[in-house]
Design an enzyme around this catalytic site. Structure first.
Site, PDB file in Angstrom:
ATOM      1  N   HIS A   1       6.877  -1.644  -1.165  1.00  0.00           N
ATOM      2  CA  HIS A   1       7.292  -0.327  -1.123  1.00  0.00           C
ATOM      3  C   HIS A   1       7.702   0.013   0.228  1.00  0.00           C
ATOM      4  CE1 HIS A   1       3.331   0.888  -1.405  1.00  0.00           C
ATOM      5  NE2 HIS A   1       3.482   2.122  -0.684  1.00  0.00           N
TER       6      HIS A   1
ATOM      7  N   HIS B   1       6.272   2.189   2.538  1.00  0.00           N
ATOM      8  CA  HIS B   1       5.431   2.595   3.442  1.00  0.00           C
ATOM      9  C   HIS B   1       5.160   1.802   4.397  1.00  0.00           C
ATOM     10  CE1 HIS B   1       3.955   5.996   0.080  1.00  0.00           C
ATOM     11  NE2 HIS B   1       5.021   6.342   0.703  1.00  0.00           N
TER      12      HIS B   1
ATOM     13  N   ASP C   1       2.239   0.399   5.333  1.00  0.00           N
ATOM     14  CA  ASP C   1       1.150  -0.419   5.097  1.00  0.00           C
ATOM     15  C   ASP C   1       1.848  -1.689   4.295  1.00  0.00           C
ATOM     16  OD1 ASP C   1       1.457   0.884   2.765  1.00  0.00           O
ATOM     17  OD2 ASP C   1      -0.588   1.017   2.166  1.00  0.00           O
TER      18      ASP C   1
ATOM     19  N   HIS D   1       3.245   5.692  -7.352  1.00  0.00           N
ATOM     20  CA  HIS D   1       2.756   5.729  -6.029  1.00  0.00           C
ATOM     21  C   HIS D   1       3.946   6.303  -5.081  1.00  0.00           C
ATOM     22  CE1 HIS D   1       0.575   5.258  -2.282  1.00  0.00           C
ATOM     23  NE2 HIS D   1       1.571   4.418  -1.829  1.00  0.00           N
TER      24      HIS D   1
ATOM     25  N   ASN E   1      -2.827   8.858  -1.832  1.00  0.00           N
ATOM     26  CA  ASN E   1      -1.654   9.459  -1.062  1.00  0.00           C
ATOM     27  C   ASN E   1      -0.504   9.689  -2.153  1.00  0.00           C
ATOM     28  OD1 ASN E   1       0.611  10.296   0.524  1.00  0.00           O
ATOM     29  ND2 ASN E   1       0.621   8.088   1.630  1.00  0.00           N
TER      30      ASN E   1
HETATM   31 ZN    ZN Z   1      -0.620   1.829   0.502  1.00  0.00          ZN
END
Ligand code: ZN
Length: 253
Positions: free
Chosen positions: A106, A108, A110, A169, A200
């Site tokens: 995804h 993000h 990280d 998420h 988050n």
């Molecule tokens: Zn993450």
């Protein structure tokens, strides 16, 4: 024993205790501070963990790699940008193979942080088109190749499927399913049993999360290994645990 001698002995005992405690704490600390941790999952599958700060806490992020005869496949990039190159170096030294391909699950940081770095080193980088749109809008690193739909990859005798189960998420989170090995690479959609919240939620879909997890359960039956994006990955109940938290979250709305 004379009172003075007794005091000296007591002082020495305390002194030795403090010194021992110092070495125990500092050696444990040295282990925890390793910026890149590699663990064997099963067969040719390995987990890599790097760390970054989130709300002032040092948080681990898990990625995975698969060693094939045609090269190594990375699932997500390290979160810690200082570890992009060390991960490649470690893989080369350990497996005598180059990284061929990297798929981010995804948008993000990280997951996508190293996409541009790896692209510049000749690694084929992939995300879905949806992830790419979000990455562009949020100023994140982007992949060279885009997938429009769920895709089947065949590399060096292995095959795996990318699957978009719906919003959770993040709006674009995908999972990766290794049907033969029954490995579910869940990324940040799946929470570790160590996590007591869904983490988050800034881009999360609170109403869809539980249904999305049900889709994963249906599409990826009886996984033997489940990799969550953060924290402990050795407990197989992470999917069930995530569903429970997602249902609770929806009820709270
Ligand atoms: Zn993450």
């Amino acid at each position: 024993m004379e009172p003075a001698a007794e005091q000296i002995q007591l002082f020495m005992q305390r002194f030795v205790f403090i010194i021992c405690a110092f070495f125990i704490v500092s050696s444990a600390g040295a282990q925890d501070n390793r910026p890149l941790k590699l663990s064997h999952l099963t067969g040719d599958f390995y987990v890599f963990t790097t760390y970054n700060l989130y709300k002032g806490n040092r948080i681990p992020a898990n990625g995975m790699y698969l060693v094939t005869t045609d090269g190594v496949v990375l699932f997500d990039t390290p979160w810690d940008s200082t570890q992009f190159q060390p991960l490649l170096d470690t893989i080369r030294a350990r497996h005598h193979q180059e990284v061929l391909l990297c798929i981010a699950t995804h948008f993000h940081e990280d997951r996508t942080g190293g996409l541009e770095f790896y692209r510049q080193r000749g690694i084929k980088t992939y995300t879905t088109r949806y992830t790419d749109e979000l990455s562009k809008n949020h100023g994140m690193k982007r992949a060279e190749f885009l997938m429009d739909t769920d895709s089947l990859f065949r590399i060096g005798g292995y095959s795996f499927q990318t699957f978009y189960p719906g919003k959770g998420h993040a709006p674009d989170n995908i999972v990766i399913w290794f049907q033969q090995q029954k490995i579910l690479y869940g990324g940040c959609l799946i929470k570790s049993v160590e996590d007591h919240t869904l983490g988050n939620l800034s881009d999360a879909s609170v109403t869809d999360y539980a249904q999305t997890i049900r889709q994963v359960k249906q599409h990826c039956p009886h996984p033997r290994y489940i990799l969550p994006g953060h924290n402990d990955w050795t407990n197989i109940h992470s999917l069930k645990h995530t569903l429970k938290m997602a249902r609770r979250l929806a009820r709270q709305q």
